[in-house]
Write a protein that holds these residues in place. Structure first.
Motif, PDB file in Angstrom:
ATOM      1  N   ASN A  25     -21.204  17.243 -13.003  1.00 45.40           N
ATOM      2  CA  ASN A  25     -20.765  17.949 -11.807  1.00 45.40           C
ATOM      3  C   ASN A  25     -19.879  19.111 -12.244  1.00 45.40           C
ATOM      4  N   PHE A  26     -20.412  20.294 -12.115  1.00 45.67           N
ATOM      5  CA  PHE A  26     -19.734  21.505 -12.563  1.00 45.67           C
ATOM      6  C   PHE A  26     -18.347  21.650 -11.943  1.00 45.67           C
ATOM      7  N   PHE A  27     -18.160  21.116 -10.753  1.00 50.90           N
ATOM      8  CA  PHE A  27     -16.910  21.313 -10.024  1.00 50.90           C
ATOM      9  C   PHE A  27     -15.871  20.209 -10.262  1.00 50.90           C
ATOM     10  N   ALA A  28     -16.264  19.108 -10.863  1.00 48.42           N
ATOM     11  CA  ALA A  28     -15.345  17.984 -11.076  1.00 48.42           C
ATOM     12  C   ALA A  28     -14.375  18.292 -12.218  1.00 48.42           C
ATOM     13  N   GLN A  29     -13.132  17.907 -11.999  1.00 51.18           N
ATOM     14  CA  GLN A  29     -12.090  18.123 -13.000  1.00 51.18           C
ATOM     15  C   GLN A  29     -11.394  16.799 -13.280  1.00 51.18           C
ATOM     16  N   ASN A  30     -10.639  16.740 -14.376  1.00 49.53           N
ATOM     17  CA  ASN A  30      -9.958  15.501 -14.757  1.00 49.53           C
ATOM     18  C   ASN A  30      -9.119  14.923 -13.625  1.00 49.53           C
ATOM     19  N   GLU A  31      -8.419  15.765 -12.893  1.00 50.82           N
ATOM     20  CA  GLU A  31      -7.552  15.255 -11.823  1.00 50.82           C
ATOM     21  C   GLU A  31      -8.329  14.680 -10.637  1.00 50.82           C
ATOM     22  N   ASP A  32      -9.637  14.918 -10.583  1.00 51.78           N
ATOM     23  CA  ASP A  32     -10.461  14.358  -9.507  1.00 51.78           C
ATOM     24  C   ASP A  32     -10.860  12.911  -9.777  1.00 51.78           C
ATOM     25  N   ILE A  33     -10.817  12.488 -11.036  1.00 45.10           N
ATOM     26  CA  ILE A  33     -11.236  11.127 -11.400  1.00 45.10           C
ATOM     27  C   ILE A  33     -10.407  10.107 -10.629  1.00 45.10           C
ATOM     28  N   ASP A  34     -11.085   9.202  -9.961  1.00 43.80           N
ATOM     29  CA  ASP A  34     -10.485   8.122  -9.163  1.00 43.80           C
ATOM     30  C   ASP A  34      -9.698   8.615  -7.957  1.00 43.80           C
ATOM     31  N   ASN A  35      -9.742   9.916  -7.657  1.00 43.95           N
ATOM     32  CA  ASN A  35      -8.966  10.452  -6.537  1.00 43.95           C
ATOM     33  C   ASN A  35      -9.797  11.087  -5.433  1.00 43.95           C
ATOM     34  N   ASN A  36     -10.902  11.720  -5.777  1.00 39.22           N
ATOM     35  CA  ASN A  36     -11.682  12.466  -4.796  1.00 39.22           C
ATOM     36  C   ASN A  36     -13.153  12.061  -4.843  1.00 39.22           C
ATOM     37  N   SER A  37     -13.814  12.233  -3.720  1.00 37.07           N
ATOM     38  CA  SER A  37     -15.253  11.970  -3.685  1.00 37.07           C
ATOM     39  C   SER A  37     -15.986  13.124  -4.364  1.00 37.07           C
ATOM     40  N   ARG A  38     -17.197  12.831  -4.828  1.00 32.47           N
ATOM     41  CA  ARG A  38     -18.009  13.879  -5.437  1.00 32.47           C
ATOM     42  C   ARG A  38     -18.330  14.955  -4.407  1.00 32.47           C
ATOM     43  N   ALA A  39     -18.515  14.559  -3.155  1.00 34.25           N
ATOM     44  CA  ALA A  39     -18.780  15.547  -2.105  1.00 34.25           C
ATOM     45  C   ALA A  39     -17.581  16.472  -1.918  1.00 34.25           C
ATOM     46  N   ALA A  40     -16.369  15.921  -1.960  1.00 32.50           N
ATOM     47  CA  ALA A  40     -15.165  16.740  -1.752  1.00 32.50           C
ATOM     48  C   ALA A  40     -14.993  17.774  -2.860  1.00 32.50           C
ATOM     49  N   VAL A  41     -15.212  17.384  -4.111  1.00 37.83           N
ATOM     50  CA  VAL A  41     -15.050  18.354  -5.197  1.00 37.83           C
ATOM     51  C   VAL A  41     -16.169  19.387  -5.174  1.00 37.83           C
ATOM     52  N   THR A  42     -17.357  18.975  -4.767  1.00 37.94           N
ATOM     53  CA  THR A  42     -18.465  19.919  -4.650  1.00 37.94           C
ATOM     54  C   THR A  42     -18.211  20.886  -3.503  1.00 37.94           C
ATOM     55  N   GLN A  43     -17.702  20.375  -2.391  1.00 41.18           N
ATOM     56  CA  GLN A  43     -17.357  21.235  -1.253  1.00 41.18           C
ATOM     57  C   GLN A  43     -16.351  22.301  -1.684  1.00 41.18           C
ATOM     58  N   ARG A  44     -15.328  21.883  -2.374  1.00 44.39           N
ATOM     59  CA  ARG A  44     -14.291  22.813  -2.844  1.00 44.39           C
ATOM     60  C   ARG A  44     -14.911  23.915  -3.699  1.00 44.39           C
ATOM     61  N   GLY A  45     -15.757  23.527  -4.632  1.00 46.34           N
ATOM     62  CA  GLY A  45     -16.381  24.504  -5.521  1.00 46.34           C
ATOM     63  C   GLY A  45     -17.344  25.437  -4.807  1.00 46.34           C
ATOM     64  N   LEU A  46     -18.148  24.896  -3.905  1.00 52.31           N
ATOM     65  CA  LEU A  46     -19.109  25.726  -3.176  1.00 52.31           C
ATOM     66  C   LEU A  46     -18.401  26.736  -2.285  1.00 52.31           C
ATOM     67  N   MET A  47     -17.284  26.337  -1.698  1.00 54.15           N
ATOM     68  CA  MET A  47     -16.539  27.253  -0.844  1.00 54.15           C
ATOM     69  C   MET A  47     -15.891  28.371  -1.664  1.00 54.15           C
ATOM     70  N   GLU A  48     -15.554  28.095  -2.909  1.00 52.27           N
ATOM     71  CA  GLU A  48     -15.028  29.147  -3.780  1.00 52.27           C
ATOM     72  C   GLU A  48     -16.121  30.148  -4.136  1.00 52.27           C
ATOM     73  N   ILE A  49     -17.331  29.671  -4.317  1.00 55.01           N
ATOM     74  CA  ILE A  49     -18.453  30.547  -4.671  1.00 55.01           C
ATOM     75  C   ILE A  49     -18.883  31.410  -3.496  1.00 55.01           C
ATOM     76  N   ASN A  50     -18.918  30.815  -2.293  1.00 58.39           N
ATOM     77  CA  ASN A  50     -19.348  31.543  -1.096  1.00 58.39           C
ATOM     78  C   ASN A  50     -18.457  31.134   0.070  1.00 58.39           C
ATOM     79  N   ASN A  51     -17.386  31.867   0.274  1.00 60.08           N
ATOM     80  CA  ASN A  51     -16.440  31.488   1.320  1.00 60.08           C
ATOM     81  C   ASN A  51     -16.923  31.815   2.726  1.00 60.08           C
TER      82      ASN A  51
END
Length: 127
Positions: A25-51
Motif C-alpha cells: 500500500n503506497f500510502f501506508a506508513q509506519n505510524e498507521d500500523i495497528d492504528n488506521n484502516s487500509r481504507a483510511a490511509v488510502t483515502q488520505r493519499g488519494l485526496m492528496e493526489i486529487n483534492n
C-alpha cells in the motif's frame, strides 16, 4: 484512476494496517500500523493526489444484498473472495450495467477479470 478525472470514489476495506501492508500500500506508513484502516490511509493519499475528487469510505458490512452498488458505475475488487461471491457479484453488476473488475496478486502472480457488459467493445487492434 483518481487522476483520470473520476469525481467520486468509495473505498471499502475495514482491515487495520499491518506491517505487510507497507510493502503493497503506497500510502501506508509506519505510524498507521495497528492504528488506521487500509481504507483510511488510502483515502488520505488519494485526496492528496486529487483534492477535487470526493473520496468516501464505506464502513458497513457487505452481504449478498448487492443493492448498495446500484448507484455506482464500476465495482473493483482487489482482495480474494470466494468464487461463488465473485460470480454472484459479477452477475449482479452485469444485470445492472455496472462495470466489474476483479483483481488480486499473490507475490509474483496475479490475475485480472473485467466485465463491462455485452455492449462493451475493445477497439484497440494491437491489444
Amino acid at each position: 484512476m483518481i487522476l483520470s478525472g473520476v469525481s467520486q470514489i468509495t473505498l471499502y476495506d475495514n482491515s487495520i494496517v499491518c506491517p505487510n501492508d507497507l510493502n503493497s500500500n503506497f500510502f501506508a506508513q509506519n505510524e498507521d500500523i495497528d492504528n488506521n484502516s487500509r481504507a483510511a490511509v488510502t483515502q488520505r493519499g488519494l485526496m492528496e493526489i486529487n483534492n477535487s475528487a470526493i473520496v468516501m469510505i464505506y464502513k458497513g458490512e457487505l452481504s449478498n444484498d448487492f443493492s448498495i452498488l446500484n448507484d455506482y458505475q464500476i465495482v473493483i475488487i482487489t482482495e480474494i473472495i470466494s468464487l461463488e461471491t465473485a460470480e454472484a457479484l459479477n452477475q449482479y453488476c452485469r444485470n445492472k450495467k455496472i462495470g466489474f473488475i476483479y483483481t488480486a496478486e499473490f507475490g509474483l502472480s496475479s490475475f485480472l477479470f473485467s466485465d463491462f457488459g455485452e455492449d462493451f467493445v475493445v477497439e484497440d487492434l494491437t491489444g
